[in-house]
Structure formats: structure tokens, C-alpha cells
Design a protein around this motif. Structure first.
Motif, PDB file in Angstrom:
ATOM      1  N   ARG A  42       0.798  -1.122  -0.276  1.00  0.00           N
ATOM      2  CA  ARG A  42      -0.041   0.009  -0.151  1.00  0.00           C
ATOM      3  C   ARG A  42       0.943   1.238  -0.044  1.00  0.00           C
ATOM      4  NH1 ARG A  42      -2.738  -0.835   5.926  1.00  0.00           N
ATOM      5  NH2 ARG A  42      -0.501  -0.868   7.266  1.00  0.00           N
ATOM      6  N   ALA A  43       1.945   1.239   0.605  1.00  0.00           N
ATOM      7  CA  ALA A  43       3.028   2.253   0.606  1.00  0.00           C
ATOM      8  C   ALA A  43       3.417   2.703  -0.712  1.00  0.00           C
ATOM      9  CB  ALA A  43       4.179   2.060   1.469  1.00  0.00           C
ATOM     10  N   ALA A  44       3.490   1.760  -1.500  1.00  0.00           N
ATOM     11  CA  ALA A  44       3.960   1.868  -3.000  1.00  0.00           C
ATOM     12  C   ALA A  44       2.838   2.536  -3.764  1.00  0.00           C
ATOM     13  CB  ALA A  44       4.300   0.710  -3.670  1.00  0.00           C
ATOM     14  N   ALA A  45       1.682   2.259  -3.499  1.00  0.00           N
ATOM     15  CA  ALA A  45       0.352   2.684  -4.412  1.00  0.00           C
ATOM     16  C   ALA A  45       0.209   4.155  -3.795  1.00  0.00           C
ATOM     17  CB  ALA A  45      -0.889   1.684  -3.939  1.00  0.00           C
ATOM     18  N   PRO A  57      -2.535  18.430 -10.491  1.00  0.00           N
ATOM     19  CA  PRO A  57      -3.305  18.849  -9.440  1.00  0.00           C
ATOM     20  C   PRO A  57      -4.908  18.848  -9.744  1.00  0.00           C
ATOM     21  CG  PRO A  57      -2.222  20.599 -10.310  1.00  0.00           C
ATOM     22  CD  PRO A  57      -1.442  19.314 -11.078  1.00  0.00           C
ATOM     23  N   GLU A  58      -5.097  18.711 -10.698  1.00  0.00           N
ATOM     24  CA  GLU A  58      -6.680  18.753 -11.321  1.00  0.00           C
ATOM     25  C   GLU A  58      -7.454  17.430 -10.734  1.00  0.00           C
ATOM     26  OE1 GLU A  58      -5.052  17.663 -15.111  1.00  0.00           O
ATOM     27  OE2 GLU A  58      -4.164  18.576 -13.327  1.00  0.00           O
ATOM     28  N   TYR A  59      -6.524  16.335 -10.281  1.00  0.00           N
ATOM     29  CA  TYR A  59      -7.044  15.305  -9.754  1.00  0.00           C
ATOM     30  C   TYR A  59      -6.876  15.008  -8.508  1.00  0.00           C
ATOM     31  CZ  TYR A  59      -6.894  13.760 -15.059  1.00  0.00           C
ATOM     32  OH  TYR A  59      -6.896  13.802 -16.121  1.00  0.00           O
ATOM     33  N   ARG A  60      -7.849  13.959  -7.873  1.00  0.00           N
ATOM     34  CA  ARG A  60      -7.834  13.727  -6.263  1.00  0.00           C
ATOM     35  C   ARG A  60      -7.258  12.362  -6.043  1.00  0.00           C
ATOM     36  NH1 ARG A  60     -13.392  15.766  -4.416  1.00  0.00           N
ATOM     37  NH2 ARG A  60     -14.226  14.575  -6.292  1.00  0.00           N
ATOM     38  N   ASN A  61      -7.177  12.169  -5.026  1.00  0.00           N
ATOM     39  CA  ASN A  61      -6.952  10.598  -4.614  1.00  0.00           C
ATOM     40  C   ASN A  61      -7.686   9.726  -5.129  1.00  0.00           C
ATOM     41  OD1 ASN A  61      -4.731   9.367  -3.025  1.00  0.00           O
ATOM     42  ND2 ASN A  61      -6.184   8.554  -1.922  1.00  0.00           N
ATOM     43  N   GLU A  62      -9.099   9.881  -4.862  1.00  0.00           N
ATOM     44  CA  GLU A  62     -10.195   8.910  -5.165  1.00  0.00           C
ATOM     45  C   GLU A  62     -10.219   8.793  -6.628  1.00  0.00           C
ATOM     46  OE1 GLU A  62     -12.220  12.730  -3.634  1.00  0.00           O
ATOM     47  OE2 GLU A  62     -10.557  11.541  -3.128  1.00  0.00           O
ATOM     48  N   ASP A  63      -9.540   9.829  -7.624  1.00  0.00           N
ATOM     49  CA  ASP A  63      -9.751   9.617  -8.942  1.00  0.00           C
ATOM     50  C   ASP A  63      -8.962   8.291  -9.433  1.00  0.00           C
ATOM     51  OD1 ASP A  63     -11.358  11.694  -9.591  1.00  0.00           O
ATOM     52  OD2 ASP A  63      -9.770  12.950  -9.456  1.00  0.00           O
ATOM     53  N   PHE A  64      -7.895   7.885  -8.687  1.00  0.00           N
ATOM     54  CA  PHE A  64      -6.980   6.936  -8.880  1.00  0.00           C
ATOM     55  C   PHE A  64      -7.732   5.699  -8.188  1.00  0.00           C
ATOM     56  CE2 PHE A  64      -4.694  10.531  -9.874  1.00  0.00           C
ATOM     57  CZ  PHE A  64      -4.135  10.474 -11.162  1.00  0.00           C
ATOM     58  N   GLN A  65      -8.798   5.312  -8.688  1.00  0.00           N
ATOM     59  CA  GLN A  65      -9.421   4.233  -7.646  1.00  0.00           C
ATOM     60  C   GLN A  65      -8.820   2.867  -7.937  1.00  0.00           C
ATOM     61  OE1 GLN A  65     -13.424   3.369  -8.862  1.00  0.00           O
ATOM     62  NE2 GLN A  65     -13.327   4.704 -10.372  1.00  0.00           N
ATOM     63  N   TRP A  66      -8.124   2.669  -9.118  1.00  0.00           N
ATOM     64  CA  TRP A  66      -7.613   1.271  -9.342  1.00  0.00           C
ATOM     65  C   TRP A  66      -6.088   1.329  -9.312  1.00  0.00           C
ATOM     66  CZ3 TRP A  66     -11.929  -1.010  -9.029  1.00  0.00           C
ATOM     67  CH2 TRP A  66     -13.009  -0.615  -9.598  1.00  0.00           C
ATOM     68  N   VAL A  67      -5.619   2.294  -8.436  1.00  0.00           N
ATOM     69  CA  VAL A  67      -4.439   2.347  -8.001  1.00  0.00           C
ATOM     70  C   VAL A  67      -4.028   1.584  -6.611  1.00  0.00           C
ATOM     71  CG1 VAL A  67      -1.931   3.530  -7.660  1.00  0.00           C
ATOM     72  CG2 VAL A  67      -3.517   4.175  -9.719  1.00  0.00           C
ATOM     73  N   GLY A  68      -3.622   0.526  -6.442  1.00  0.00           N
ATOM     74  CA  GLY A  68      -3.438  -0.118  -5.309  1.00  0.00           C
ATOM     75  C   GLY A  68      -3.054  -1.430  -5.362  1.00  0.00           C
ATOM     76  N   THR A  69      -3.087  -2.154  -4.256  1.00  0.00           N
ATOM     77  CA  THR A  69      -2.390  -3.496  -4.218  1.00  0.00           C
ATOM     78  C   THR A  69      -3.590  -4.163  -4.558  1.00  0.00           C
ATOM     79  OG1 THR A  69      -3.584  -4.072  -1.852  1.00  0.00           O
ATOM     80  CG2 THR A  69      -1.677  -3.114  -1.886  1.00  0.00           C
ATOM     81  N   ILE A 118      -5.689  -2.585   2.022  1.00  0.00           N
ATOM     82  CA  ILE A 118      -5.680  -3.845   2.052  1.00  0.00           C
ATOM     83  C   ILE A 118      -4.368  -4.516   1.453  1.00  0.00           C
ATOM     84  CG2 ILE A 118      -6.493  -6.173   1.787  1.00  0.00           C
ATOM     85  CD1 ILE A 118      -9.112  -5.269   2.094  1.00  0.00           C
ATOM     86  N   GLU A 119      -3.537  -5.172   2.140  1.00  0.00           N
ATOM     87  CA  GLU A 119      -2.293  -6.062   1.551  1.00  0.00           C
ATOM     88  C   GLU A 119      -2.167  -7.057   2.458  1.00  0.00           C
ATOM     89  OE1 GLU A 119       1.682  -4.511   2.708  1.00  0.00           O
ATOM     90  OE2 GLU A 119       0.638  -2.692   2.761  1.00  0.00           O
ATOM     91  N   VAL A 120      -1.425  -8.004   1.976  1.00  0.00           N
ATOM     92  CA  VAL A 120      -1.172  -9.302   2.836  1.00  0.00           C
ATOM     93  C   VAL A 120      -0.103  -8.897   4.092  1.00  0.00           C
ATOM     94  CG1 VAL A 120      -0.165 -11.466   2.741  1.00  0.00           C
ATOM     95  CG2 VAL A 120      -1.632 -10.906   0.928  1.00  0.00           C
ATOM     96  N   HIS A 121      -0.450  -9.348   5.318  1.00  0.00           N
ATOM     97  CA  HIS A 121       0.561  -9.101   6.219  1.00  0.00           C
ATOM     98  C   HIS A 121       1.201 -10.542   6.550  1.00  0.00           C
ATOM     99  CE1 HIS A 121      -1.116  -4.993   7.209  1.00  0.00           C
ATOM    100  NE2 HIS A 121      -2.245  -5.565   6.963  1.00  0.00           N
ATOM    101  N   GLU A 122       2.507 -10.444   6.511  1.00  0.00           N
ATOM    102  CA  GLU A 122       3.159 -11.637   6.711  1.00  0.00           C
ATOM    103  C   GLU A 122       3.339 -12.180   8.214  1.00  0.00           C
ATOM    104  OE1 GLU A 122       7.274 -10.925   5.280  1.00  0.00           O
ATOM    105  OE2 GLU A 122       6.369  -9.703   4.017  1.00  0.00           O
ATOM    106  N   ALA A 123       3.509 -13.566   8.581  1.00  0.00           N
ATOM    107  CA  ALA A 123       3.226 -13.881   9.781  1.00  0.00           C
ATOM    108  C   ALA A 123       4.712 -14.505  10.167  1.00  0.00           C
ATOM    109  CB  ALA A 123       2.175 -15.021  10.095  1.00  0.00           C
ATOM    110  N   MET A 124       5.168 -14.284  11.501  1.00  0.00           N
ATOM    111  CA  MET A 124       6.393 -14.974  11.911  1.00  0.00           C
ATOM    112  C   MET A 124       5.613 -16.343  12.305  1.00  0.00           C
ATOM    113  SD  MET A 124       9.358 -13.838  12.736  1.00  0.00           S
ATOM    114  CE  MET A 124      10.157 -12.420  13.279  1.00  0.00           C
ATOM    115  N   LEU A 125       6.558 -17.416  11.580  1.00  0.00           N
ATOM    116  CA  LEU A 125       5.960 -18.746  11.892  1.00  0.00           C
ATOM    117  C   LEU A 125       6.379 -19.402  13.294  1.00  0.00           C
ATOM    118  CD1 LEU A 125       6.597 -20.046   8.469  1.00  0.00           C
ATOM    119  CD2 LEU A 125       4.241 -19.271   9.382  1.00  0.00           C
TER     120      LEU A 125
END
Length: 350
Positions: A42-45, A57-69, A118-125
Motif C-alpha cells: 500500500r505504501a507503493a500505491a 493537481p486537477e485530480y484527487r486521490n479518489e480519481d485513481f481508484q484502481w491504483v492499489g494492491t 488492504i495488503e497481505v501481512h506476513e506472519a512469523m511462523l
């Protein structure tokens, strides 16, 4: 549909290539909602959206709705709410119903998850439940049967807790599946599986996938379905096959990665602006032992650099060298151990 691969070593400008290409599309009249950019974190997105909004600047965050994990995009396609995701309150309820299942690190957060992040959170085994979840997640990501995953598990997993058994694994998988169905909710793998089953795809013309070398078979299946059924004009994957790090965990599907490169129009970046010569020499010596790798040019930064290595398992006292920042002060070891994933940290400590 055009297939495009951008292949390059660390620090060679793959992210810059991605940003420049998206910016050219926007300047040419493509609208933000016509672009999907799938990132591994999510940090990269967030960084991609921030840079684009800074430039446009004419665009807002929600305009890029398909940029994400891939998971956040799938949740949006399914029009889910936070209460539909197997995290936070639902996970607490599951653990309360079955007190034998405890996970580490504690996946319960103070605030409910933001569905758009949302992104996958790794687990310590460490606990049996960690291993149960790892087994189930890897099987579904690899899209293989229980028996096939059991064979892989028995041949490649070390340090299994005494509480783990085939019967206990089957019981965990059945209990979790029944709980998800009862609550009408989805775990992370379920988001992808449902989108694939229902053939849900974002209405976009251009799809980008960053860090594609780490895609599991399940992720590849979702992306390919989107590319074929959305009327996509270009499907672009940015990757470095030598940086495939998630194979033991998700697993990464290296054959599909190489097949995509072979069938695509390839842009090859060869100059790394990050790795100095000495680090490059050592890494290349190791990487070239992989006989299945794609042979390609890789130029290091014009600086010698410094590299010093030692055998961590034999030379460090793991009881003394803590993995957590609060345990470092007072240690007799003046060392900092950094691994790219918690999975690698677990194996290292074993």
C-alpha cells in the motif's frame, strides 16, 4: 492487447519508467479511472498516487481508484465493507471461538482496517496457528490440492511445531472456511478467488503490475483475467526476476513471469544507480548459481563500495541479539540484522 515487460536490476529506474508512462497517458487524454496500477504494498500505491496528483493537481486521490494492491482493488470490485474482511473484529471473534488458535505477531489492530489499504501481512511462523494459516494460504495461492501442498510442506518446511499434524491442519481449514461462510466474509485469498470466479474486472484500458516477479499463480490468474476481459489495450509488467523473494511464502510463479517476458515487448534497463561495484560482484556470484535465471546485462554504479559478510547462524548468539529495537540496547553484539521479509527472519533465526 499489447504485452509489455520492463526488466531491470535494483535502482535502474523501473518506478520512474512506470510514472513516466502513466503521465504520458494522462497528458494524452486518458482518464485516471481508465488506468489500473497494481502494487505489492500500500505504501507503493500511495506514493504513486501522491506523485501523480502532484503532477496533475486537477485530480484527487479518489480519481485513481484502481491504483492499489491487488487485494484492495478486488475489495472495491466486490463492493465490500470493512466488516466483510477477515481482520480485526472478525479475527478476534474467530480466535475467541477457538482459543487454541493464537497468531504472532498479533494481527489485531487498534483501528479497523481501511478497506482501501488492504495488503497481505506476513506472519512469523512461531505458533501452530501461524503454520496452519501458512499452509492454507500457500496452497490457495499456488492453486494446488491439499495433497500437493502437503508434499511440498513435508519436503521444504523446517521447525514445525509438535502440535502441527495433517488432522489438525484439516480441522483448522474446515473451521476457518465454515466461519467465513457463516459471517459472509472474505480472507485475503478469498477476495482474489471470488473476483476470479465471478469474472469481476476494473473497467480500464491500461494495466500496470509492479514487482511482477513476486506474483503467485492466483495473482497471475486474476491479472490475466482482467487484461483479457476489460478490453485492455496494454498490459505492462515491471519486474526483476533476480529479486523474486516470495517463492517460499506465497509462492511466486517464476515460470509465468518468464513466459510473460518471452511473449512481450521488452524494455531492458541495465544500469543500476543503487548498487556499487563490490556489492554487484558478490550478488552476481550468488545469482549466477541459478541455472534457470534469465541472463542479462547489469551495470553497477560507478563506485567501489564496501561489503563485509559473515555466517550469521554460526557467529551470532541469537539469544543475545534481539530482533526487536527495544532489545538492542545493552547487547554485546554491535550488529543490525535486516531481512526483507519476516519469513526470512524466521528461517534465519532457526
Amino acid at each position: 492487447m499489447g504485452l509489455i515487460s520492463v526488466v531491470g536490476p535494483p535502482g535502474s529506474g523501473k518506478t520512474a519508467w512506470l510514472m513516466n508512462d502513466i503521465q504520458e497517458k494522462l497528458r494524452g487524454g486518458v482518464r485516471p479511472h481508465e488506468i489500473a496500477a497494481v502494487t505489492f504494498t500500500r505504501a507503493a500505491a500511495s506514493e504513486i498516487r501522491r506523485r501523480l496528483i502532484q503532477r496533475f493537481p486537477e485530480y484527487r486521490n479518489e480519481d485513481f481508484q484502481w491504483v492499489g494492491t491487488v487485494h484492495s482493488i478486488c475489495s472495491r470490485l466486490l463492493q465490500l465493507k470493512p466488516v466483510n474482511i477477515f481482520v480485526d473484529s472478525l479475527l478476534r471473534e474467530f480466535c475467541a471461538r477457538y482459543p487454541a488458535y493464537t497468531f504472532s505477531p498479533d494481527p489485531v489492530h487498534e483501528e479497523e482496517s481501511d478497506l482501501g489499504e488492504i495488503e497481505v501481512h506476513e506472519a512469523m511462523l512461531r505458533t501452530p496457528a501461524d503454520w496452519f494459516e501458512h499452509f492454507d494460504s500457500r496452497r490457495r495461492n499456488a492453486r494446488i490440492s491439499f495433497d500437493m501442498q502437503l508434499k511440498y510442506f513435508s519436503e521444504n518446511s523446517h521447525g514445525l511445531p509438535l502440535e502441527w499434524s495433517v488432522e489438525m491442519q484439516e480441522q483448522y481449514s474446515d473451521r476457518k472456511a465454515a466461519f467465513l461462510q457463516e459471517k459472509q466474509c472474505f480472507d485475503f485469498n478469498g477476495l482474489l478467488e471470488t473476483v476470479l470466479l465471478q469474472r469481476r474486472c476494473p473497467p480500464v484500458h491500461y494495466i500496470y503490475c509492479d514487482e511482477a516477479q513476486d506474483n503467485s499463480p492466483l495473482v497471475w490468474a486474476v491479472l490475466k483475467m482482467w487484461a483479457h476481459e476489460s478490453g485492455c489495450l496494454d498490459f505492462t509488467c515491471l519486474m526483476d526476476p533476480d529479486q523474486c523473494i516470495y517463492d517460499p511464502f506465497l509462492p511466486a510463479d517464476q515460470p509465468q513471469t518468464m513466459d510473460f517476458i518471452d511473449r512481450s515487448q521488452k524494455f531492458q534497463l541495465i544500469q543500476s544507480y543503487r548498487l556499487p561495484r563490490r556489492v554487484h560482484e558478490i550478488s552476481e556470484a550468488w545469482i549466477r548459481q541459478n541455472k534457470r535465471r534469465m541472463d542479462r546485462p547489469f551495470l553497477p554504479r560507478d563506485q567501489d563500495g564496501l561489503a563485509r559478510g559473515f555466517r550469521l547462524r554460526e557467529e551470532l548468539d541469537w539469544d543475545d541479539l534481539a530482533f526487536h529495537p527495544e532489545g538492542y540496547e545493552g547487547s554485546r553484539w554491535k550488529a543490525f540484522v535486516l531481512s526483507r521479509t519476516r519469513w526470512q527472519a524466521t528461517l534465519m533465526k532457526q
